[in-house]
Motif scaffolding. Structure first.
Motif, mmCIF file in Angstrom:
data_model
loop_
_atom_site.group_PDB
_atom_site.id
_atom_site.type_symbol
_atom_site.label_atom_id
_atom_site.label_comp_id
_atom_site.label_asym_id
_atom_site.label_seq_id
_atom_site.Cartn_x
_atom_site.Cartn_y
_atom_site.Cartn_z
ATOM 1 N N LYS A 186 2.005 8.995 -4.868
ATOM 2 C CA LYS A 186 1.446 7.663 -4.547
ATOM 3 C C LYS A 186 1.000 6.918 -5.798
ATOM 4 O O LYS A 186 1.402 5.770 -6.022
ATOM 5 N N SER A 187 0.145 7.547 -6.594
ATOM 6 C CA SER A 187 -0.399 6.866 -7.773
ATOM 7 C C SER A 187 0.678 6.634 -8.831
ATOM 8 O O SER A 187 0.735 5.568 -9.453
ATOM 9 N N ASP A 202 -6.357 2.048 -7.201
ATOM 10 C CA ASP A 202 -6.242 3.388 -6.625
ATOM 11 C C ASP A 202 -7.505 3.616 -5.796
ATOM 12 O O ASP A 202 -8.611 3.659 -6.333
ATOM 13 N N GLY A 224 3.095 3.927 -7.403
ATOM 14 C CA GLY A 224 2.379 2.665 -7.243
ATOM 15 C C GLY A 224 2.069 2.005 -8.571
ATOM 16 O O GLY A 224 2.270 0.792 -8.737
ATOM 17 N N TYR A 225 1.593 2.797 -9.533
ATOM 18 C CA TYR A 225 1.244 2.213 -10.833
ATOM 19 C C TYR A 225 2.486 1.740 -11.575
ATOM 20 O O TYR A 225 2.456 0.696 -12.239
ATOM 21 N N ASP A 268 -4.685 7.093 0.698
ATOM 22 C CA ASP A 268 -4.361 7.660 2.005
ATOM 23 C C ASP A 268 -4.412 6.592 3.090
ATOM 24 O O ASP A 268 -5.342 5.783 3.142
ATOM 25 N N ARG A 318 5.284 4.342 2.893
ATOM 26 C CA ARG A 318 4.985 5.782 2.948
ATOM 27 C C ARG A 318 6.023 6.550 2.132
ATOM 28 O O ARG A 318 7.224 6.488 2.401
ATOM 29 N N TYR A 370 -3.687 -3.959 -9.464
ATOM 30 C CA TYR A 370 -3.467 -2.600 -8.952
ATOM 31 C C TYR A 370 -4.803 -1.910 -8.717
ATOM 32 O O TYR A 370 -5.746 -2.056 -9.505
ATOM 33 N N TRP A 407 0.848 -1.188 0.000
ATOM 34 C CA TRP A 407 0.000 0.000 0.000
ATOM 35 C C TRP A 407 0.888 1.244 0.000
ATOM 36 O O TRP A 407 1.632 1.490 0.948
ATOM 37 N N PHE A 408 0.792 2.065 -1.049
ATOM 38 C CA PHE A 408 1.536 3.315 -1.132
ATOM 39 C C PHE A 408 0.697 4.448 -0.552
ATOM 40 O O PHE A 408 -0.423 4.699 -0.995
ATOM 41 N N SER A 409 1.257 5.129 0.453
ATOM 42 C CA SER A 409 0.555 6.227 1.105
ATOM 43 C C SER A 409 1.469 7.443 1.152
ATOM 44 O O SER A 409 2.631 7.389 0.757
ATOM 45 N N SER A 421 -2.752 2.240 -3.987
ATOM 46 C CA SER A 421 -2.331 3.599 -3.658
ATOM 47 C C SER A 421 -3.506 4.335 -3.034
ATOM 48 O O SER A 421 -4.645 4.184 -3.472
#
Length: 362
Positions: free
Chosen positions: A185-186, A207, A189-190, A252, A275, A205, A176-178, A250
């Motif tokens: 993040k996006s 979002d 992450g992508y 919050d 993070r 994946y 999880w990318f925060s 991705s």
């Protein structure tokens, strides 16, 4: 256009959801109508239980059979198919302006659009030539509202969204990318998803911003984490059926209870929060860039086109959030993105998850 219709309906007081169908089929080889339709059907009870009266979908269908893949799985929905059309010259101009398609594909796009003119596939058709986006959205809403068989609302019914969403199949791992607004993040992450998928790993994946958009917001859940968590679980079950074993997310994750709300609906998952961090100057630069239209184009990016003052306030808030996350030591993995190209950041992340790349001997 779908986002603008969603915006106008929700501003008028109608509790409305928005979903881009491309966002629920991000899995290698999974861009089929069958997968999109199954995933939409799995999310449907969750939107209904949130009080959503209208769900605006953006996506493409070319044949009656493709339409039927969706409608047969949602027999209690009142469907309206709206086709947006434009003349050949302007369509080709819009196509080429996107910049990432091969120019020779523009003629194919025009030919496909012209074929739809005689298909009679949709309930309504709105010509967009020479019209601004808000004006076209208003015409769409007027035509939909004038349909004699248009249903006034979606009823909640006796649906248990949690039972519908939760699957016994659990992922091997969730990454999880925060981080704060505009930290990347996006984007990161992508790109991690793309590289992991190219390595042959069965990965999907998501979002979070794209799977839980409903307005007006609920007083007891203004960020709609409850809806997003249920939809995440529903989509993951669909991806599992299609063979995915890993999931990249991705979105919050500002508090531990936020993360646990999602983890509770992914039983057995190993969830790692990565993070991303950046300093105030970097965040301000990226917010300004997005305001000018830079970066990936995603539905609902409400930073684009804002005034200098509004962008400055967003950047200040992002810097405050980044510092708060830094003080809290949020996330199991921390990666800085200041003055670093995306591929450099992605490389560092991949070094931490190298075990994924060895799945099935790939």
């Amino acid at each position: 256009m779908g986002w603008e219709v969603f915006t106008q309906l929700s501003r008028s007081g109608v509790k409305t959801g928005f979903l881009d169908l491309d966002q629920i089929a991000l899995i290698p080889g999974g861009g089929t109508h069958g997968l999109r339709a199954r995933n939409l059907a799995a999310m449907w009870p969750n939107f209904r239980s949130s009080g959503t009266r209208c769900l605006v979908l953006a996506g493409f269908v070319d044949t009656v059979d493709e339409v039927r893949e969706y409608t047969e799985l949602l027999p209690d929905a009142s469907w309206t198919l709206c086709r947006l059309r434009v003349g050949a010259g302007e369509l080709k101009e819009r196509f080429l302006a996107r910049g990432w398609f091969a120019p020779e594909l523009a003629d194919e796009a025009v030919a496909g659009a012209m074929a739809l003119d005689s298909s009679g596939l949709t309930d309504i058709c709105v010509d967009t030539d020479g019209l601004a986006v808000p004006e076209v959205a208003r015409l769409v809403i007027e035509q939909v509202g004038s349909r004699p068989d248009a249903a006034p609302a979606l009823t909640s019914g006796s649906v248990d969204p949690v039972a519908t969403a939760v699957s016994a199949a659990a992922p091997a791992a969730v990454l999880w990318f925060s981080g704060a607004t505009a930290v990347g993040k996006s984007t990161v992450g992508y790109e991690v998803f793309r590289q992991v998928a190219r390595a042959g790993v069965p990965v999907a994946y998501l979002d979070l911003k794209q799977i839980g958009t409903v307005r007006p917001a609920a007083d007891d859940d203004p960020e709609y984490h409850r809806l997003k968590a249920r939809n995440l679980a529903a989509l993951w079950a669909g991806y599992r059926e299609d063979g995915a074993r890993y999931l990249i997310v991705s979105g919050d994750a500002d508090r531990d209870d936020t993360v646990s709300r999602y983890a509770d609906l992914l039983p057995g998952a190993t969830l790692t929060v990565c993070r991303l961090h950046a300093g105030p100057a970097t965040l301000a630069e990226r917010v300004a860039q997005r305001g000018r239209g830079g970066g990936p184009v995603v539905p609902g990016d409400e930073i684009r086109g804002l005034s200098h003052g509004a962008l400055q306030r967003i950047a200040e808030r992002a810097a405050h959030d980044a510092e708060a996350l830094e003080r809290a030591g949020a996330g199991e993995l921390r990666v800085t993105t200041d003055d670093r190209p995306v591929q450099d950041v992605v490389g560092q992340v991949l070094a931490h998850i190298g075990g994924w790349l060895e799945v099935d001997g790939t």
